[in-house]
Design a protein around this motif. Structure first.
Motif, PDB file in Angstrom:
ATOM      1  N   ARG A 123       0.845  -1.201   0.000  1.00 37.52           N
ATOM      2  CA  ARG A 123       0.000   0.000   0.000  1.00 37.52           C
ATOM      3  C   ARG A 123       0.871   1.239   0.000  1.00 37.52           C
ATOM      4  O   ARG A 123       1.818   1.362   0.781  1.00 37.52           O
ATOM      5  N   ILE A 124       0.524   2.172  -0.884  1.00 39.17           N
ATOM      6  CA  ILE A 124       1.183   3.473  -0.942  1.00 39.17           C
ATOM      7  C   ILE A 124       0.191   4.526  -0.472  1.00 39.17           C
ATOM      8  O   ILE A 124      -0.947   4.571  -0.939  1.00 39.17           O
ATOM      9  N   VAL A 125       0.622   5.335   0.469  1.00 39.39           N
ATOM     10  CA  VAL A 125      -0.203   6.423   0.987  1.00 39.39           C
ATOM     11  C   VAL A 125       0.512   7.736   0.723  1.00 39.39           C
ATOM     12  O   VAL A 125       1.621   7.963   1.210  1.00 39.39           O
ATOM     13  N   TYR A 126      -0.098   8.581  -0.089  1.00 38.71           N
ATOM     14  CA  TYR A 126       0.409   9.938  -0.293  1.00 38.71           C
ATOM     15  C   TYR A 126      -0.118  10.812   0.844  1.00 38.71           C
ATOM     16  O   TYR A 126      -1.295  10.733   1.206  1.00 38.71           O
ATOM     17  N   VAL A 127       0.745  11.650   1.393  1.00 35.24           N
ATOM     18  CA  VAL A 127       0.326  12.522   2.495  1.00 35.24           C
ATOM     19  C   VAL A 127       0.900  13.918   2.283  1.00 35.24           C
ATOM     20  O   VAL A 127       2.106  14.102   2.134  1.00 35.24           O
ATOM     21  N   PHE A 128       0.011  14.904   2.212  1.00 36.31           N
ATOM     22  CA  PHE A 128       0.441  16.295   2.127  1.00 36.31           C
ATOM     23  C   PHE A 128       0.950  16.699   3.507  1.00 36.31           C
ATOM     24  O   PHE A 128       0.210  16.645   4.495  1.00 36.31           O
ATOM     25  N   THR A 129       2.211  17.115   3.553  1.00 30.76           N
ATOM     26  CA  THR A 129       2.909  17.341   4.819  1.00 30.76           C
ATOM     27  C   THR A 129       3.490  18.737   4.870  1.00 30.76           C
ATOM     28  O   THR A 129       4.213  19.149   3.954  1.00 30.76           O
ATOM     29  N   ASP A 130       3.159  19.461   5.940  1.00 32.11           N
ATOM     30  CA  ASP A 130       3.755  20.771   6.200  1.00 32.11           C
ATOM     31  C   ASP A 130       4.713  20.604   7.372  1.00 32.11           C
ATOM     32  O   ASP A 130       4.327  20.061   8.414  1.00 32.11           O
ATOM     33  N   PRO A 131       5.953  21.067   7.262  1.00 30.85           N
ATOM     34  CA  PRO A 131       6.934  20.838   8.327  1.00 30.85           C
ATOM     35  C   PRO A 131       6.606  21.547   9.638  1.00 30.85           C
ATOM     36  O   PRO A 131       7.187  21.204  10.681  1.00 30.85           O
ATOM     37  N   ASN A 132       5.686  22.503   9.621  1.00 30.40           N
ATOM     38  CA  ASN A 132       5.273  23.171  10.862  1.00 30.40           C
ATOM     39  C   ASN A 132       4.017  22.547  11.472  1.00 30.40           C
ATOM     40  O   ASN A 132       3.520  23.051  12.473  1.00 30.40           O
ATOM     41  N   CYS A 133       3.537  21.467  10.884  1.00 28.62           N
ATOM     42  CA  CYS A 133       2.291  20.852  11.337  1.00 28.62           C
ATOM     43  C   CYS A 133       2.584  19.760  12.364  1.00 28.62           C
ATOM     44  O   CYS A 133       3.106  18.692  12.006  1.00 28.62           O
ATOM     45  N   PRO A 134       2.242  19.961  13.641  1.00 32.80           N
ATOM     46  CA  PRO A 134       2.504  18.919  14.645  1.00 32.80           C
ATOM     47  C   PRO A 134       1.704  17.649  14.382  1.00 32.80           C
ATOM     48  O   PRO A 134       2.153  16.553  14.720  1.00 32.80           O
ATOM     49  N   TYR A 135       0.539  17.790  13.761  1.00 32.57           N
ATOM     50  CA  TYR A 135      -0.271  16.608  13.472  1.00 32.57           C
ATOM     51  C   TYR A 135       0.358  15.766  12.365  1.00 32.57           C
ATOM     52  O   TYR A 135       0.182  14.544  12.320  1.00 32.57           O
ATOM     53  N   CYS A 136       1.101  16.419  11.469  1.00 27.95           N
ATOM     54  CA  CYS A 136       1.844  15.666  10.454  1.00 27.95           C
ATOM     55  C   CYS A 136       2.904  14.796  11.119  1.00 27.95           C
ATOM     56  O   CYS A 136       3.127  13.650  10.702  1.00 27.95           O
ATOM     57  N   MET A 137       3.542  15.325  12.152  1.00 26.72           N
ATOM     58  CA  MET A 137       4.552  14.555  12.857  1.00 26.72           C
ATOM     59  C   MET A 137       3.915  13.408  13.638  1.00 26.72           C
ATOM     60  O   MET A 137       4.469  12.309  13.718  1.00 26.72           O
ATOM     61  N   GLN A 138       2.722  13.642  14.186  1.00 23.36           N
ATOM     62  CA  GLN A 138       1.992  12.572  14.862  1.00 23.36           C
ATOM     63  C   GLN A 138       1.609  11.469  13.871  1.00 23.36           C
ATOM     64  O   GLN A 138       1.675  10.281  14.197  1.00 23.36           O
ATOM     65  N   PHE A 139       1.201  11.890  12.674  1.00 24.17           N
ATOM     66  CA  PHE A 139       0.863  10.910  11.644  1.00 24.17           C
ATOM     67  C   PHE A 139       2.093  10.103  11.258  1.00 24.17           C
ATOM     68  O   PHE A 139       2.020   8.872  11.085  1.00 24.17           O
ATOM     69  N   TRP A 140       3.227  10.768  11.108  1.00 24.83           N
ATOM     70  CA  TRP A 140       4.487  10.087  10.797  1.00 24.83           C
ATOM     71  C   TRP A 140       4.776   9.027  11.854  1.00 24.83           C
ATOM     72  O   TRP A 140       5.121   7.882  11.533  1.00 24.83           O
ATOM     73  N   GLN A 141       4.621   9.386  13.121  1.00 27.57           N
ATOM     74  CA  GLN A 141       4.863   8.441  14.208  1.00 27.57           C
ATOM     75  C   GLN A 141       3.846   7.300  14.193  1.00 27.57           C
ATOM     76  O   GLN A 141       4.206   6.134  14.400  1.00 27.57           O
ATOM     77  N   MET A 142       2.591   7.622  13.948  1.00 27.37           N
ATOM     78  CA  MET A 142       1.526   6.628  13.925  1.00 27.37           C
ATOM     79  C   MET A 142       1.771   5.585  12.841  1.00 27.37           C
ATOM     80  O   MET A 142       1.403   4.416  12.973  1.00 27.37           O
ATOM     81  N   ALA A 143       2.405   5.999  11.760  1.00 22.30           N
ATOM     82  CA  ALA A 143       2.626   5.098  10.622  1.00 22.30           C
ATOM     83  C   ALA A 143       3.805   4.155  10.819  1.00 22.30           C
ATOM     84  O   ALA A 143       3.964   3.194  10.050  1.00 22.30           O
ATOM     85  N   ARG A 144       4.649   4.386  11.849  1.00 20.85           N
ATOM     86  CA  ARG A 144       5.884   3.607  11.981  1.00 20.85           C
ATOM     87  C   ARG A 144       5.677   2.093  11.928  1.00 20.85           C
ATOM     88  O   ARG A 144       6.434   1.405  11.233  1.00 20.85           O
ATOM     89  N   PRO A 145       4.717   1.513  12.657  1.00 19.23           N
ATOM     90  CA  PRO A 145       4.597   0.045  12.614  1.00 19.23           C
ATOM     91  C   PRO A 145       4.347  -0.490  11.204  1.00 19.23           C
ATOM     92  O   PRO A 145       4.876  -1.548  10.837  1.00 19.23           O
ATOM     93  N   TRP A 146       3.560   0.196  10.421  1.00 22.29           N
ATOM     94  CA  TRP A 146       3.237  -0.256   9.067  1.00 22.29           C
ATOM     95  C   TRP A 146       4.419  -0.014   8.117  1.00 22.29           C
ATOM     96  O   TRP A 146       4.710  -0.851   7.276  1.00 22.29           O
ATOM     97  N   VAL A 147       5.072   1.135   8.267  1.00 23.45           N
ATOM     98  CA  VAL A 147       6.214   1.443   7.398  1.00 23.45           C
ATOM     99  C   VAL A 147       7.378   0.498   7.691  1.00 23.45           C
ATOM    100  O   VAL A 147       7.983  -0.076   6.782  1.00 23.45           O
ATOM    101  N   GLU A 148       7.686   0.304   8.978  1.00 23.82           N
ATOM    102  CA  GLU A 148       8.843  -0.502   9.350  1.00 23.82           C
ATOM    103  C   GLU A 148       8.637  -1.986   9.094  1.00 23.82           C
ATOM    104  O   GLU A 148       9.609  -2.732   8.943  1.00 23.82           O
TER     105      GLU A 148
END
Length: 257
Positions: A123-148
Motif C-alpha cells: 500500500r502506498i499512501v500519499y500525504v500532504f505534509t507541512d513541516p510546521n504541522c505537529p499533526y503531520c509529525m503525529q501521523f508520521w509516528q503513527m505510521a511507523r509500525p506499518w512502514v517498518e
C-alpha cells in the motif's frame, strides 16, 4: 461556478442543452459546459428508470448526469427510490472510479514527494505534509509500525501553507542530501519539542518553489484544506482521502497490522 458546487446534493439542478448528436460523435452542449467549468465527463452508462446517463467526476467524487425524457433537459445529482433512499447506479462507479484513480494517482506520482518505506510495500499512501504541522509529525509516528514492517510506503508531498517559515523548512528538507533522513529527523525533533526541527533555508530555490506550488495546487484542487491530508487506493481500487491524524483512523488508512 467552483468545482465544489458539483456534489450529489445537486439532485434538483437542471441544465438546458442543444443538439442531438450521439456521445461518441459529440457531447451534448450541457456536458460541454460542465467540462468547461472543470467537471470531467467519462462516458455513458445504463441508469435505472430507463434514463440515459453519463458518468463524470470532480476530484474523487463520481457524479451521475441524467438526460430527462423530454430530451431538452439534464439533471446532475442523486436518484431517490420510492422509499426515499438513494439509488446509486452500479454502472456509475464501474465506469468512473478507475478513471478517478488513474487521474489522481498519476498527478500524485508526478508531484515532488519524499519516500518513506519500502518499494515493495503493498500500500502506498500519499500525504500532504507541512513541516510546521505537529499533526503531520503525529501521523508520521503513527505510521511507523506499518512502514517498518514493509506494509506501507508513505510518500510525503511537501507543502508550505501553515506559516511563513513552512516553505523555507520544506525547501531545506527537499534540498537535503537525504530528504527521507532529513524529514525523519525533523519529525522526531518536532515530536519532542515543537520549536525544534530543521532550520529553514534563507530563501526557497526557484525549482523547489515551483514544485511546492504545484503540490499546493493539487491539495487545494481536491478541496483538502488541512494537513496531514492522505490519499490512497483501497482494496477495491477506489481512491480514499482523509485529513487529520487521530489514532482511530490508522487501520482505515494503513490497513490491518
Amino acid at each position: 461556478m467552483p468545482l465544489s458546487s458539483f456534489s450529489i446534493r445537486l439532485a434538483l439542478a437542471s441544465l438546458l442543452y442543444a443538439g442531438t448528436a450521439a456521445y461518441a460523435a459529440e457531447l451534448p452542449a450541457a456536458l460541454k459546459a460542465l467540462e468547461e467549468q472543470g467537471l470531467s465527463v467519462v462516458g455513458e452508462f445504463d441508469a435505472p428508470g430507463g434514463l440515459k446517463a453519463w458518468g463524470a467526476y470532480s476530484g474523487n467524487q463520481a457524479l451521475a448526469i441524467y438526460k430527462l425524457p423530454d430530451g431538452q433537459h439534464m439533471m446532475v445529482g442523486t436518484m431517490i427510490d420510492a422509499k426515499g433512499e438513494e439509488v446509486r447506479p452500479a454502472g456509475l462507479d464501474k465506469l468512473v472510479q478507475p478513471v478517478i484513480a488513474k487521474d489522481m494517482l498519476g498527478k500524485l506520482e508526478k508531484s515532488r514527494w519524499i519516500k518513506d518505506g519500502e518499494d515493495t510495500a503493498p500500500r502506498i499512501v500519499y500525504v500532504f505534509t507541512d513541516p510546521n504541522c505537529p499533526y503531520c509529525m503525529q501521523f508520521w509516528q503513527m505510521a511507523r509500525p506499518w512502514v517498518e514492517s514493509g506494509k506501507v510506503q508513505l510518500r510525503h508531498v511537501m507543502v508550505g501553507i501553515l506559516a511563513p517559515s513552512s516553505s523555507l523548512k520544506s525547501a531545506a528538507i527537499l534540498a537535503a542530501d537525504n530528504p527521507t533522513q532529513a524529514l525523519n529527523e525533523h519529525s522526531l525533533a518536532m515530536l519532542k519539542d515543537r520549536s525544534a526541527g530543521i532550520k529553514g533555508l534563507d530563501s526557497v530555490p526557484s525549482d523547489i518553489e515551483a514544485d511546492l506550488t504545484r503540490n499546493e495546487d493539487l491539495m487545494m484542487g481536491w478541496d483538502l484544506r488541512a494537513t496531514p491530508a492522505m490519499i490512497w487506493q483501497d482494496e477495491q481500487g477506489r481512491i480514499q482521502m482523509q485529513t487529520g491524524a487521530s489514532p482511530d483512523i490508522s487501520e482505515r488508512v494503513f490497513g490491518p497490522r
